[in-house]
Design a protein around this motif. Sequence first.
Motif, short mmCIF file in Angstrom:
data_model
loop_
_atom_site.label_atom_id
_atom_site.label_comp_id
_atom_site.label_asym_id
_atom_site.label_seq_id
_atom_site.Cartn_x
_atom_site.Cartn_y
_atom_site.Cartn_z
N ILE A 81 47.87 -41.37 -92.39
CA ILE A 81 47.42 -42.71 -92.81
C ILE A 81 47.74 -43.74 -91.72
CG2 ILE A 81 47.79 -44.54 -94.53
CD1 ILE A 81 48.12 -42.34 -96.63
N LEU A 86 45.62 -47.09 -90.56
CA LEU A 86 46.27 -48.36 -90.22
C LEU A 86 46.04 -48.74 -88.76
CD1 LEU A 86 49.26 -49.65 -89.03
CD2 LEU A 86 47.99 -50.79 -90.86
N GLN A 115 48.93 -46.31 -98.29
CA GLN A 115 47.79 -47.20 -98.50
C GLN A 115 47.81 -47.75 -99.93
OE1 GLN A 115 44.03 -45.10 -98.29
NE2 GLN A 115 42.86 -46.97 -98.05
N TYR A 117 45.86 -49.69 -102.15
CA TYR A 117 44.61 -50.32 -102.60
C TYR A 117 44.47 -50.22 -104.12
CZ TYR A 117 42.21 -50.72 -98.02
OH TYR A 117 41.80 -51.07 -96.75
N THR A 149 49.10 -43.86 -104.97
CA THR A 149 49.49 -44.16 -103.59
C THR A 149 50.08 -42.89 -102.97
OG1 THR A 149 50.16 -46.27 -104.55
CG2 THR A 149 50.55 -45.95 -102.20
N CYS A 158 53.75 -50.05 -96.24
CA CYS A 158 52.53 -49.88 -97.03
C CYS A 158 51.58 -51.03 -96.69
CB CYS A 158 52.91 -49.95 -98.52
SG CYS A 158 51.54 -49.62 -99.65
N GLU A 232 37.67 -44.46 -92.74
CA GLU A 232 38.10 -43.32 -93.55
C GLU A 232 36.95 -42.31 -93.71
OE1 GLU A 232 39.54 -44.54 -97.42
OE2 GLU A 232 40.80 -42.76 -97.58
#
Length: 376
Positions: A81, A86, A115, A117, A149, A158, A232
């Motif tokens: 990630i 990021l 992440q 979201y 998550t 995060c 992504e």
Amino acid sequence: MDFGFVDADREFRREAREWLRAHPADGHSARGWERELGAGGWIGLGWGEGAYGNRTGTLTQQVVWGEEYARARGPARLGHIGENLLAPTLIAFGSQAQKDRYLPAVARGDEIWCQGYSEPGAGSDLAGVRTTAARDGSTYRVTGQKIWTSQAQEADLCFVLARSDPEARRHRGLSFLLVPMDQPGRIEVRPIRQMSGTAEFNEVFFDGAEATDVVGGEGNGWQVAMGLLALERGVSTLVQQIGFEEELGRVVRLAVDSDAVTDPVLRQRLVRQWAELRTMRWNALRTLGGESDPGAPSVTKLLWGRWHQRLGELALQVQGGAATAGPTAWAPDAYELDELQRLFLFSRADTIYGGSDEIQRTIIAERVLGLPKEPG
Ligand SMILES: Cc1cc2nc3c(=O)[nH]c(=O)nc-3n(C[C@H](O)[C@H](O)[C@H](O)COP(=O)(O)OP(=O)(O)OC[C@H]3O[C@@H](n4cnc5c(N)ncnc54)[C@H](O)[C@@H]3O)c2cc1C
């Protein structure tokens, strides 16, 4: 079309292969392995910038590294990630100070990211995010709940999509914040146990957690978040297919070894699976060749998500009755899952994350076919 490997790529392949041979992943913790890769300069090949202690590689060389990594049976990456979501987001939207602060630690394999979201009421409908970020001088106080998550229990930081303007609706008034996870009393991580018996996902509760860095400026979180989601879905497809090829190879070998291959219907399914993987590869190469089509990322996601689920189903068919032996949701510790059972269970998620199949079809309907927008 295929990749044209030039001498520099062959040299790069030799270097990657030798490094992987001299540095086996066995014996490393997931974090230790990230640091080993970082020390070798292998994190951040695709960043297009090499000022953070990382190497950079052409697209072809990124694929070469992915091929060699899969061939060496390198483990799933804890740093995925940070490296692939990021970092490119910071490179595209971050300030120089943010790049200087965060990218070297990702490149060294020192800082692990998650992440933030999704929320219980905001998954596919991400604009429904309710977590708030209240400004307090130069600090933001983040309050709310995230869910699903991945790796939050391991992560040092995060990136969180939160509502910094409580008056604004939907896509407006959101900000993309970088939140340190080590804030006892202000952040609580609760693992979610899955039917596979493992717990890679978490619920994360924020109660006035502090953050000082906003990427892309306050109120611009939606643009930053969408930029990240495009990453992504895009670049990693070809490398992902190398892993698929390995998995299919394992299923084929088991079919041959177990005599399941004498079943004519199963043979047909194995070959169909292979042919579809080739088609996906040609399609990915064509896309990388510069053709742009607004439906392409959604088509790619629809194809690989269902393909991988069918591979999981095929793996269990090849195993036959043995596939049903093992843990159940009510007795998850009864047996260790084998690789193929794990493949089957984890692949159920492939049509959900990164935008579910229904959402991909809605994107195609509205942006490519010009169908009227679905009712809100
Ligand atoms: C393996 C995995 C890893 C994940 N990791 C993370 C992570 O690290 N961080 C993070 O923030 N999130 C993560 N997620 C969450 C993921 O982003 C969400 O699961 C996804 O966005 C779907 O949201 P939801 O689960 O709330 O389902 P919902 O949005 O509630 O959808 C439920 C069902 O309804 C359908 N649906 C929803 N809206 C529509 C519509 N308008 N039209 C037609 N059908 C619709 C969906 O397709 C789905 O089938 C992860 C999920 C998985 C499976």
